[in-house]
Design a protein around this motif. Structure first.
Motif, mmCIF file in Angstrom:
data_model
loop_
_atom_site.group_PDB
_atom_site.id
_atom_site.type_symbol
_atom_site.label_atom_id
_atom_site.label_comp_id
_atom_site.label_asym_id
_atom_site.label_seq_id
_atom_site.Cartn_x
_atom_site.Cartn_y
_atom_site.Cartn_z
ATOM 1 N N ARG A 145 0.750 -1.081 -0.081
ATOM 2 C CA ARG A 145 -0.052 0.031 -0.013
ATOM 3 C C ARG A 145 0.863 1.303 -0.098
ATOM 4 N N ASN A 146 2.200 1.380 0.209
ATOM 5 C CA ASN A 146 3.042 2.354 0.206
ATOM 6 C C ASN A 146 3.318 2.977 -1.389
ATOM 7 N N PRO A 147 2.793 4.231 -1.467
ATOM 8 C CA PRO A 147 2.878 4.669 -2.822
ATOM 9 C C PRO A 147 4.446 4.835 -3.296
ATOM 10 N N ARG A 148 5.215 4.742 -2.508
ATOM 11 C CA ARG A 148 6.636 4.970 -2.951
ATOM 12 C C ARG A 148 7.408 3.788 -3.327
ATOM 13 N N LEU A 149 6.526 2.547 -3.149
ATOM 14 C CA LEU A 149 7.271 1.246 -3.300
ATOM 15 C C LEU A 149 7.307 0.940 -5.101
ATOM 16 N N THR A 150 8.720 0.693 -5.351
ATOM 17 C CA THR A 150 9.025 0.483 -6.611
ATOM 18 C C THR A 150 8.979 -0.867 -7.120
ATOM 19 N N VAL A 151 9.060 -1.002 -8.451
ATOM 20 C CA VAL A 151 8.668 -2.193 -9.184
ATOM 21 C C VAL A 151 9.744 -3.287 -8.974
ATOM 22 N N ASP A 152 10.997 -2.776 -8.619
ATOM 23 C CA ASP A 152 11.927 -3.594 -8.237
ATOM 24 C C ASP A 152 11.760 -4.176 -6.811
ATOM 25 N N GLU A 153 11.167 -3.343 -5.728
ATOM 26 C CA GLU A 153 10.836 -4.060 -4.661
ATOM 27 C C GLU A 153 9.874 -5.083 -4.612
ATOM 28 N N GLY A 175 -2.001 -3.822 -12.471
ATOM 29 C CA GLY A 175 -1.302 -3.878 -13.799
ATOM 30 C C GLY A 175 -0.011 -3.024 -13.828
ATOM 31 N N GLN A 176 0.353 -2.213 -13.190
ATOM 32 C CA GLN A 176 1.588 -1.466 -13.224
ATOM 33 C C GLN A 176 2.668 -2.428 -12.798
ATOM 34 N N TRP A 177 2.419 -3.457 -11.806
ATOM 35 C CA TRP A 177 3.552 -4.196 -11.582
ATOM 36 C C TRP A 177 3.617 -5.619 -12.447
ATOM 37 N N MET A 178 2.633 -5.934 -12.739
ATOM 38 C CA MET A 178 2.585 -7.160 -13.813
ATOM 39 C C MET A 178 3.121 -6.938 -14.841
ATOM 40 N N GLY A 179 3.303 -5.650 -15.574
ATOM 41 C CA GLY A 179 3.778 -5.384 -16.667
ATOM 42 C C GLY A 179 5.145 -5.411 -16.886
ATOM 43 N N LEU A 181 8.416 -7.830 -16.273
ATOM 44 C CA LEU A 181 8.782 -9.306 -16.584
ATOM 45 C C LEU A 181 9.439 -9.687 -15.163
ATOM 46 N N ASP A 182 10.195 -9.150 -14.688
ATOM 47 C CA ASP A 182 10.781 -9.674 -13.345
ATOM 48 C C ASP A 182 9.921 -10.045 -12.381
ATOM 49 N N VAL A 183 8.699 -9.243 -12.020
ATOM 50 C CA VAL A 183 7.776 -9.370 -11.302
ATOM 51 C C VAL A 183 7.218 -10.732 -11.660
ATOM 52 N N ARG A 184 6.781 -10.942 -12.884
ATOM 53 C CA ARG A 184 5.962 -12.123 -13.453
ATOM 54 C C ARG A 184 6.862 -13.325 -12.978
ATOM 55 N N LEU A 185 8.159 -13.070 -13.568
ATOM 56 C CA LEU A 185 9.122 -14.249 -13.213
ATOM 57 C C LEU A 185 9.094 -14.768 -11.827
#
Length: 236
Positions: A145-153, A175-179, A181-185
């Motif tokens: 829920r942290n708005p500063r959280l990055t995709v890498d995190e 959607g902004q995270w599932m876009g 590839l590293d998150v999906r993997l």
């Protein structure tokens, strides 16, 4: 919100039933999950997850998660006076100082689980790095829920051995995270990810990754689905 009266009226009419009209020129797809940050009349802030439910002529209608009274109290708080560049100070050079890291580690380690839950939604980068290692799934959910959280995190969280069904579900619906590839993997290779979720991710992966999953997938069903996809491509 421009004033306390306006905020309380918004609470009475919309927030109390978990709804909000957001004026915007952007058009997010229906059922998209987003992280929304609101700021009150005196600088108080609150963050919440929201889902797009209706497209309006001048914006979108959102269904909000969380306790509306808690959000109202946070919005009515008076924020401490900050320098304009307070957010910009969250940089590599500042956060990587050994003395700051040690002080932050000691402080976060001494917090109760409830205090960690409250910190997670507003933590800075150094604090988030520590909280990402917490074994309590509630803390990890609060981090999302942290708005500063990055995709890498989010990618690191997707690989975490402390991930749960609920955490995977939140990531999968954003959607902004599932876009990424590293998150999906991270999700599809994590044995904690439910097979049904992994099967939804599989069609979005490059062929090279599908071949890898056919050999090393976390479940028999996932391996078989990967093999089936590869065979279908070969036959075409």
């Amino acid at each position: 919100m421009k004033s306390e009266e306006e905020l309380r009226e918004e609470q009475r009419v919309n927030l109390s039933i978990g709804a909000l009209r957001l004026p915007t020129n952007e058009r997010a797809a229906l059922h998209t999950s987003i992280v929304l940050t609101l700021r009150g009349p005196w600088g108080g802030e609150t963050s919440m997850r929201a889902t797009v439910v209706v497209h309006l002529p001048d914006g979108i209608a959102l269904m909000l998660e969380g306790d509306s009274e808690e959000h109202l109290l946070r919005l009515l708080e008076r924020a401490e006076m900050e320098q304009p560049d307070v957010v910009a100070k969250e940089t590599e050079s500042t956060d990587d100082r050994p003395d700051k890291n040690q002080n932050t580690w000691d402080r976060v380690r001494a917090l109760s689980q409830m205090e960690k839950l409250l910190l997670a939604v507003k933590a800075d980068r150094t604090e988030r790095a520590l909280l990402l290692q917490d074994s309590d799934p509630r803390v990890l959910l609060s981090l999302l829920r942290n708005p500063r959280l990055t995709v890498d995190e989010v990618g690191r969280l997707a690989k975490s051995s402390n991930m749960t069904f609920q955490i995977a579900d939140v990531i999968l619906k954003t959607g902004q995270w599932m876009g990424n590839l590293d998150v999906r993997l991270g999700l599809i290779h994590n044995p904690k990810t439910p097979t049904a979720f992994a099967l939804r991710i599989l069609p979005t992966l490059p062929d090279l990754e599908v071949k890898n999953i056919a050999r090393t997938g976390s479940s028999t069903a996932l391996k078989q689905a990967a093999l089936k996809r590869l065979q279908a491509k070969t036959s075409n």
